[in-house]
Design a protein around this motif. Structure first.
Motif, PDB file in Angstrom:
ATOM      1  N   THR A  42       0.836  -1.205   0.000  1.00 53.23           N
ATOM      2  CA  THR A  42       0.000   0.000   0.000  1.00 53.23           C
ATOM      3  C   THR A  42       0.869   1.251   0.000  1.00 53.23           C
ATOM      4  N   LEU A  43       1.901   1.265   0.846  1.00 60.81           N
ATOM      5  CA  LEU A  43       2.797   2.425   0.884  1.00 60.81           C
ATOM      6  C   LEU A  43       3.532   2.587  -0.440  1.00 60.81           C
ATOM      7  N   LYS A  44       3.997   1.503  -1.014  1.00 61.04           N
ATOM      8  CA  LYS A  44       4.715   1.566  -2.294  1.00 61.04           C
ATOM      9  C   LYS A  44       3.817   2.148  -3.370  1.00 61.04           C
ATOM     10  N   THR A  45       2.564   1.755  -3.405  1.00 63.11           N
ATOM     11  CA  THR A  45       1.603   2.284  -4.375  1.00 63.11           C
ATOM     12  C   THR A  45       1.416   3.784  -4.174  1.00 63.11           C
ATOM     13  N   MET A  46       1.302   4.209  -2.916  1.00 61.47           N
ATOM     14  CA  MET A  46       1.138   5.634  -2.629  1.00 61.47           C
ATOM     15  C   MET A  46       2.348   6.431  -3.106  1.00 61.47           C
ATOM     16  N   LYS A  49       2.434   6.564  -6.954  1.00 58.50           N
ATOM     17  CA  LYS A  49       1.398   7.453  -7.491  1.00 58.50           C
ATOM     18  C   LYS A  49       1.593   8.900  -7.040  1.00 58.50           C
ATOM     19  N   GLU A  50       2.695   9.129  -6.325  1.00 55.96           N
ATOM     20  CA  GLU A  50       3.042  10.462  -5.814  1.00 55.96           C
ATOM     21  C   GLU A  50       1.925  11.073  -4.977  1.00 55.96           C
ATOM     22  N   GLN A  51       1.282  10.222  -4.182  1.00 52.77           N
ATOM     23  CA  GLN A  51       0.269  10.711  -3.262  1.00 52.77           C
ATOM     24  C   GLN A  51       0.958  11.385  -2.078  1.00 52.77           C
ATOM     25  N   ASP A  52       0.247  12.290  -1.441  1.00 52.92           N
ATOM     26  CA  ASP A  52       0.798  12.987  -0.286  1.00 52.92           C
ATOM     27  C   ASP A  52       0.915  12.024   0.893  1.00 52.92           C
ATOM     28  N   VAL A  53       2.127  11.690   1.245  1.00 48.67           N
ATOM     29  CA  VAL A  53       2.389  10.828   2.392  1.00 48.67           C
ATOM     30  C   VAL A  53       3.732  11.242   2.990  1.00 48.67           C
ATOM     31  N   TYR A  70      12.623   5.842   0.550  1.00 48.21           N
ATOM     32  CA  TYR A  70      12.623   7.170  -0.054  1.00 48.21           C
ATOM     33  C   TYR A  70      11.225   7.565  -0.501  1.00 48.21           C
ATOM     34  N   ALA A  71      10.858   8.782  -0.189  1.00 47.00           N
ATOM     35  CA  ALA A  71       9.615   9.396  -0.668  1.00 47.00           C
ATOM     36  C   ALA A  71       9.867  10.895  -0.769  1.00 47.00           C
ATOM     37  N   ASP A  72       8.932  11.613  -1.368  1.00 45.45           N
ATOM     38  CA  ASP A  72       9.108  13.058  -1.533  1.00 45.45           C
ATOM     39  C   ASP A  72       9.259  13.777  -0.197  1.00 45.45           C
ATOM     40  N   GLU A  73       8.546  13.298   0.821  1.00 46.87           N
ATOM     41  CA  GLU A  73       8.623  13.952   2.133  1.00 46.87           C
ATOM     42  C   GLU A  73       8.962  12.911   3.193  1.00 46.87           C
ATOM     43  N   THR A  74      10.193  12.952   3.654  1.00 49.03           N
ATOM     44  CA  THR A  74      10.644  12.021   4.685  1.00 49.03           C
ATOM     45  C   THR A  74      11.288  12.799   5.825  1.00 49.03           C
ATOM     46  N   TYR A  75      11.160  12.251   7.008  1.00 49.47           N
ATOM     47  CA  TYR A  75      11.792  12.817   8.190  1.00 49.47           C
ATOM     48  C   TYR A  75      12.425  11.686   8.983  1.00 49.47           C
TER      49      TYR A  75
END
Length: 152
Positions: A42-46, A49-53, A70-75
């Motif tokens: 589910t996370l990989k799909t998000m 699909k460049e969903q906000d996560v 890795y994702a667009d927004e990571t902390y």
């Protein structure tokens, strides 16, 4: 040197070193119940699909050498510092936040904490980084992207 070895053996054999597993298991069950768990797929799909996560790594800093999702927004906020840092870093309490650690336990406790701090859509990655890797998804390391492959 012998004193150190004897001290380690004593610590391992002491009842206090093994105390608390049933209590810890109860805490983890409750945390997972309250925050839920997201499957790696589910996370990989998000992410694809460049969903906000928001991906939140709660491992200790030395464990981050194992790699990261890795994702667009990571902390990266250690579990021990979460309550002190997250409110300054993640302002949107409606954001979808997925916590992870190495195996899923600290991530579950972190997601539960985020819920108690008012983050409505916080959840934990089921299986943590290990679960992500076992599902065959990429991990960013200092050497590049790594994908765990199963030997035939």
């Amino acid at each position: 040197m012998n004193k150190i070895i004897i001290g380690c053996i004593t610590l391992l054999l002491s009842t206090s070193a093994f105390a608390g597993f049933a209590e810890t298991d109860k805490l983890l069950v409750q945390a997972k119940k309250e925050a839920g768990e997201m499957m790696p797929k589910t996370l990989k799909t998000m992410i694809d699909k460049e969903q906000d996560v928001i991906i939140l790594d709660v491992r200790e800093s030395e464990q981050r050498a194992e790699g990261e999702i890795y994702a667009d927004e990571t902390y990266a906020i250690t579990r021990g510092n979460l309550e002190f840092e997250v409110l300054n870093k993640i302002k949107n309490k409606d954001a979808i936040i997925v916590t992870y650690c190495r195996g899923g336990s600290r991530g579950a406790l972190a997601a539960q904490t985020l819920k108690s701090l008012g983050y409505k859509n916080a959840t934990n990655l089921k299986g943590g980084l290990k679960g992500w890797a076992k599902a065959g998804y990429p991990i960013e390391t200092g050497l590049g992207v790594t994908i765990l492959s199963k030997e035939e």
